[in-house]
Design a protein around this motif. Structure first.
Motif, PDB file in Angstrom:
ATOM      1  N   ALA A 280       5.159  17.909  -0.493  1.00  0.00           N
ATOM      2  CA  ALA A 280       4.463  17.519  -2.191  1.00  0.00           C
ATOM      3  C   ALA A 280       4.046  19.497  -2.507  1.00  0.00           C
ATOM      4  O   ALA A 280       5.039  19.467  -3.569  1.00  0.00           O
ATOM      5  CB  ALA A 280       3.589  17.113  -2.175  1.00  0.00           C
ATOM      6  N   LYS A 281       3.962  19.894  -1.268  1.00  0.00           N
ATOM      7  CA  LYS A 281       3.831  21.408  -1.768  1.00  0.00           C
ATOM      8  C   LYS A 281       4.876  22.346  -2.245  1.00  0.00           C
ATOM      9  O   LYS A 281       4.959  23.521  -2.753  1.00  0.00           O
ATOM     10  CB  LYS A 281       1.881  22.093  -1.035  1.00  0.00           C
ATOM     11  CG  LYS A 281       2.121  23.178  -0.931  1.00  0.00           C
ATOM     12  CD  LYS A 281       1.345  23.726  -2.704  1.00  0.00           C
ATOM     13  CE  LYS A 281       0.677  25.441  -2.593  1.00  0.00           C
ATOM     14  NZ  LYS A 281       0.314  25.633  -4.398  1.00  0.00           N
ATOM     15  N   GLY A 282       5.405  22.188  -1.338  1.00  0.00           N
ATOM     16  CA  GLY A 282       6.725  23.226  -0.934  1.00  0.00           C
ATOM     17  C   GLY A 282       7.334  22.684  -1.680  1.00  0.00           C
ATOM     18  O   GLY A 282       8.557  23.861  -2.726  1.00  0.00           O
ATOM     19  N   TRP A 283       7.790  21.502  -2.084  1.00  0.00           N
ATOM     20  CA  TRP A 283       8.905  21.065  -2.875  1.00  0.00           C
ATOM     21  C   TRP A 283       8.607  21.194  -4.024  1.00  0.00           C
ATOM     22  O   TRP A 283       9.395  21.141  -5.232  1.00  0.00           O
ATOM     23  CB  TRP A 283       8.979  19.369  -1.940  1.00  0.00           C
ATOM     24  CG  TRP A 283      10.605  18.802  -3.212  1.00  0.00           C
ATOM     25  CD1 TRP A 283      11.038  19.228  -4.050  1.00  0.00           C
ATOM     26  CD2 TRP A 283      10.137  17.448  -3.529  1.00  0.00           C
ATOM     27  NE1 TRP A 283      11.454  18.439  -5.082  1.00  0.00           N
ATOM     28  CE2 TRP A 283      11.076  17.465  -4.387  1.00  0.00           C
ATOM     29  CE3 TRP A 283       9.147  16.442  -3.757  1.00  0.00           C
ATOM     30  CZ2 TRP A 283      11.506  15.419  -5.893  1.00  0.00           C
ATOM     31  CZ3 TRP A 283       9.421  15.247  -4.121  1.00  0.00           C
ATOM     32  CH2 TRP A 283      10.316  14.990  -5.648  1.00  0.00           C
ATOM     33  N   GLY A 284       7.366  20.508  -4.756  1.00  0.00           N
ATOM     34  CA  GLY A 284       6.377  20.582  -5.966  1.00  0.00           C
ATOM     35  C   GLY A 284       7.495  19.718  -6.638  1.00  0.00           C
ATOM     36  O   GLY A 284       6.591  19.377  -8.310  1.00  0.00           O
ATOM     37  N   GLY A 285       7.112  17.630  -6.437  1.00  0.00           N
ATOM     38  CA  GLY A 285       7.494  16.808  -6.179  1.00  0.00           C
ATOM     39  C   GLY A 285       6.486  15.876  -6.106  1.00  0.00           C
ATOM     40  O   GLY A 285       5.776  16.257  -5.487  1.00  0.00           O
TER      41      GLY A 285
ATOM     42  N   PRO B 142       0.990  -1.064  -0.295  1.00  0.00           N
ATOM     43  CA  PRO B 142      -0.311   0.015  -0.749  1.00  0.00           C
ATOM     44  C   PRO B 142       0.772   1.605  -0.127  1.00  0.00           C
ATOM     45  O   PRO B 142       2.009   1.373   0.447  1.00  0.00           O
ATOM     46  CB  PRO B 142      -0.829  -0.247   1.287  1.00  0.00           C
ATOM     47  CG  PRO B 142      -0.955  -1.468   1.991  1.00  0.00           C
ATOM     48  CD  PRO B 142       0.569  -1.901   1.382  1.00  0.00           C
ATOM     49  N   VAL B 143       0.482   2.365  -0.798  1.00  0.00           N
ATOM     50  CA  VAL B 143       1.220   3.629  -0.527  1.00  0.00           C
ATOM     51  C   VAL B 143       0.020   4.613  -1.125  1.00  0.00           C
ATOM     52  O   VAL B 143      -0.942   4.111  -1.399  1.00  0.00           O
ATOM     53  CB  VAL B 143       2.149   3.326  -2.034  1.00  0.00           C
ATOM     54  CG1 VAL B 143       3.088   2.987  -1.950  1.00  0.00           C
ATOM     55  CG2 VAL B 143       1.319   4.131  -3.896  1.00  0.00           C
ATOM     56  N   VAL B 144       1.242   5.734  -0.640  1.00  0.00           N
ATOM     57  CA  VAL B 144      -0.216   7.241  -1.323  1.00  0.00           C
ATOM     58  C   VAL B 144       0.124   8.218  -1.933  1.00  0.00           C
ATOM     59  O   VAL B 144       1.371   8.621  -1.316  1.00  0.00           O
ATOM     60  CB  VAL B 144      -0.687   7.642   0.248  1.00  0.00           C
ATOM     61  CG1 VAL B 144      -1.566   8.772  -0.122  1.00  0.00           C
ATOM     62  CG2 VAL B 144      -1.902   7.077   1.218  1.00  0.00           C
ATOM     63  N   MET B 145      -0.111   8.562  -3.239  1.00  0.00           N
ATOM     64  CA  MET B 145       0.654   9.383  -3.353  1.00  0.00           C
ATOM     65  C   MET B 145       0.229  10.570  -3.539  1.00  0.00           C
ATOM     66  O   MET B 145      -0.975  10.945  -3.414  1.00  0.00           O
ATOM     67  CB  MET B 145       0.857   8.988  -4.914  1.00  0.00           C
ATOM     68  CG  MET B 145       1.159   7.567  -6.042  1.00  0.00           C
ATOM     69  SD  MET B 145       1.005   7.392  -7.554  1.00  0.00           S
ATOM     70  CE  MET B 145       2.074   8.966  -8.068  1.00  0.00           C
ATOM     71  N   TYR B 146       1.188  11.474  -3.431  1.00  0.00           N
ATOM     72  CA  TYR B 146       0.857  13.036  -3.098  1.00  0.00           C
ATOM     73  C   TYR B 146       1.371  14.059  -4.536  1.00  0.00           C
ATOM     74  O   TYR B 146       2.442  13.429  -4.754  1.00  0.00           O
ATOM     75  CB  TYR B 146       1.422  13.711  -1.790  1.00  0.00           C
ATOM     76  CG  TYR B 146       0.902  12.738  -0.980  1.00  0.00           C
ATOM     77  CD1 TYR B 146      -0.159  14.017  -0.249  1.00  0.00           C
ATOM     78  CD2 TYR B 146       1.564  11.902  -0.324  1.00  0.00           C
ATOM     79  CE1 TYR B 146      -0.635  12.824   1.278  1.00  0.00           C
ATOM     80  CE2 TYR B 146       0.917  11.635   1.329  1.00  0.00           C
ATOM     81  CZ  TYR B 146      -0.155  11.812   1.245  1.00  0.00           C
ATOM     82  OH  TYR B 146      -0.898  10.690   2.971  1.00  0.00           O
TER      83      TYR B 146
ATOM     84  N   VAL C 119      10.272  11.784  -7.838  1.00  0.00           N
ATOM     85  CA  VAL C 119       9.711  11.511  -7.211  1.00  0.00           C
ATOM     86  C   VAL C 119      10.190  11.704  -5.694  1.00  0.00           C
ATOM     87  O   VAL C 119      11.207  10.953  -5.242  1.00  0.00           O
ATOM     88  CB  VAL C 119       9.102   9.906  -6.973  1.00  0.00           C
ATOM     89  CG1 VAL C 119      10.696   9.698  -7.722  1.00  0.00           C
ATOM     90  CG2 VAL C 119       7.492   9.488  -6.505  1.00  0.00           C
ATOM     91  N   PHE C 120       9.778  11.658  -4.401  1.00  0.00           N
ATOM     92  CA  PHE C 120      10.113  10.796  -2.870  1.00  0.00           C
ATOM     93  C   PHE C 120       9.812  10.131  -2.424  1.00  0.00           C
ATOM     94  O   PHE C 120       8.324  10.446  -1.799  1.00  0.00           O
ATOM     95  CB  PHE C 120      10.423  12.664  -2.014  1.00  0.00           C
ATOM     96  CG  PHE C 120      10.895  12.677  -0.799  1.00  0.00           C
ATOM     97  CD1 PHE C 120      12.302  12.133  -0.759  1.00  0.00           C
ATOM     98  CD2 PHE C 120       9.996  12.733   0.099  1.00  0.00           C
ATOM     99  CE1 PHE C 120      12.436  11.455   0.941  1.00  0.00           C
ATOM    100  CE2 PHE C 120       9.659  12.615   1.920  1.00  0.00           C
ATOM    101  CZ  PHE C 120      11.953  12.052   2.143  1.00  0.00           C
TER     102      PHE C 120
ATOM    103  N   GLY D 267       2.977   8.427 -13.584  1.00  0.00           N
ATOM    104  CA  GLY D 267       3.973   9.957 -14.364  1.00  0.00           C
ATOM    105  C   GLY D 267       4.239  10.892 -13.658  1.00  0.00           C
ATOM    106  O   GLY D 267       4.664  11.916 -13.705  1.00  0.00           O
ATOM    107  N   ILE D 268       6.119   9.978 -13.686  1.00  0.00           N
ATOM    108  CA  ILE D 268       7.048  10.048 -12.863  1.00  0.00           C
ATOM    109  C   ILE D 268       8.190   9.758 -13.052  1.00  0.00           C
ATOM    110  O   ILE D 268       7.884   8.842 -14.453  1.00  0.00           O
ATOM    111  CB  ILE D 268       7.658   9.299 -11.369  1.00  0.00           C
ATOM    112  CG1 ILE D 268       7.676   8.211 -11.702  1.00  0.00           C
ATOM    113  CG2 ILE D 268       6.395   9.248  -9.853  1.00  0.00           C
ATOM    114  CD1 ILE D 268       7.472   7.683  -9.801  1.00  0.00           C
ATOM    115  N   ASP D 269       9.418  10.828 -13.353  1.00  0.00           N
ATOM    116  CA  ASP D 269      10.658  10.310 -13.834  1.00  0.00           C
ATOM    117  C   ASP D 269      11.085   9.455 -12.705  1.00  0.00           C
ATOM    118  O   ASP D 269      11.465   9.833 -11.537  1.00  0.00           O
ATOM    119  CB  ASP D 269      11.425  11.830 -13.735  1.00  0.00           C
ATOM    120  CG  ASP D 269      12.497  11.864 -14.248  1.00  0.00           C
ATOM    121  OD1 ASP D 269      12.742  10.860 -14.643  1.00  0.00           O
ATOM    122  OD2 ASP D 269      12.993  12.423 -14.533  1.00  0.00           O
ATOM    123  N   GLY D 270      11.319   8.467 -13.121  1.00  0.00           N
ATOM    124  CA  GLY D 270      12.352   6.473 -12.792  1.00  0.00           C
ATOM    125  C   GLY D 270      13.603   7.550 -12.593  1.00  0.00           C
ATOM    126  O   GLY D 270      13.797   6.878 -12.188  1.00  0.00           O
ATOM    127  N   GLY D 271      14.566   8.294 -13.066  1.00  0.00           N
ATOM    128  CA  GLY D 271      16.032   8.488 -12.854  1.00  0.00           C
ATOM    129  C   GLY D 271      16.083   9.744 -11.867  1.00  0.00           C
ATOM    130  O   GLY D 271      17.060   9.955 -11.054  1.00  0.00           O
TER     131      GLY D 271
END
Length: 237
Positions: free
Chosen positions: A116-121, A71-75, A91-92, A158-162
């Protein structure tokens, strides 16, 4: 000073620790068994998750792991440009605290929205296998598999896997660092951060002497029992 040579904690942190103790004291007695203790822990987290940014998309899902769907939660912050030609955000991956036995991907909901809001990722709060049902290296292996899946399947989310960062709080930080070591220095894992935590069973270390009895968790007295549960085989430590 709390004890000779020990640093005083920030007043806001002292206030937060006092509030946490107040919340814990007001909770009903937990039902028998680890499930009851976990439910009480989740109840105690509700206060800390109130408020915070609302313009963050929150999605619950699962990622294939070695022994279960994790289980995960994505923000994902709304309206944030990616800054890359691919249009994908970094992604973090965050692992919650809880002494290796408590907590869930939703335990730090407000904190995840704030990051998520402060970082932008994109922030992914991931579960991991807990004691007493599972001991080391189960949680480490599962987390490493989740990270590998994110790298191998970035388009699915929809993330950057690198560009993947990893971290956690307390026990989550220990598991996160273990997963980073297990992956063997892969170039796509760009950073790792431990917010707080005890990273050794050795309570004679200077950091333990300074911070082990000033009101933080885990305190020095809980470190050995905690690691005894997490890594019961001393040869694996």
């Amino acid at each position: 000073m709390t004890q000779q040579g020990a640093p005083e904690l920030d007043p806001q942190l002292r206030e937060a620790l006092a509030k946490s103790a107040e919340i814990a004291a007001a909770l009903p007695a937990p039902e028998a068994g680890i499930a009851g203790v976990r439910r009480n822990f989740d109840l105690g987290r509700k206060y800390w998750n109130e408020g915070g940014p609302e313009d963050v998309e929150r999605v619950e899902r699962s990622i294939a792991g070695p022994s279960r769907d994790v289980p995960v939660v994505m923000y994902r912050p709304r309206g944030v440009p990616s800054g890359t030609a691919s249009g994908l955000l970094p992604v973090f991956v965050y692992l919650h605290g809880g002494g290796f036995r408590l907590g869930s991907p939703g335990s730090n909901d407000r904190q995840m929205r704030e990051i998520a809001k402060g970082w932008g990722g994109v922030v992914i709060s991931a579960d991991y296998l807990h004691v007493p049902e599972h001991v080391f290296p189960s949680a480490v292996d599962e987390t490493a598999a989740v990270l590998q899946w994110l790298h191998d399947n970035p388009a699915a989310l929809g993330i950057d896997g690198g560009r993947i960062a990893l971290g956690g709080s307390s026990a989550g930080a220990v598991v996160a660092f273990g997963a980073a070591v297990a992956l063997g220095g892969v170039p796509w894992l760009r950073a790792a951060v431990g917010i707080v935590g005890a990273f050794s069973v050795d309570t004679s270390l200077e950091s333990m002497r300074l911070y082990g009895d000033v009101g933080l968790y885990p305190d020095a007295a809980s470190v050995v029992p905690m690691f005894n549960n997490y890594v019961p085989d001393p040869a694996l430590r």
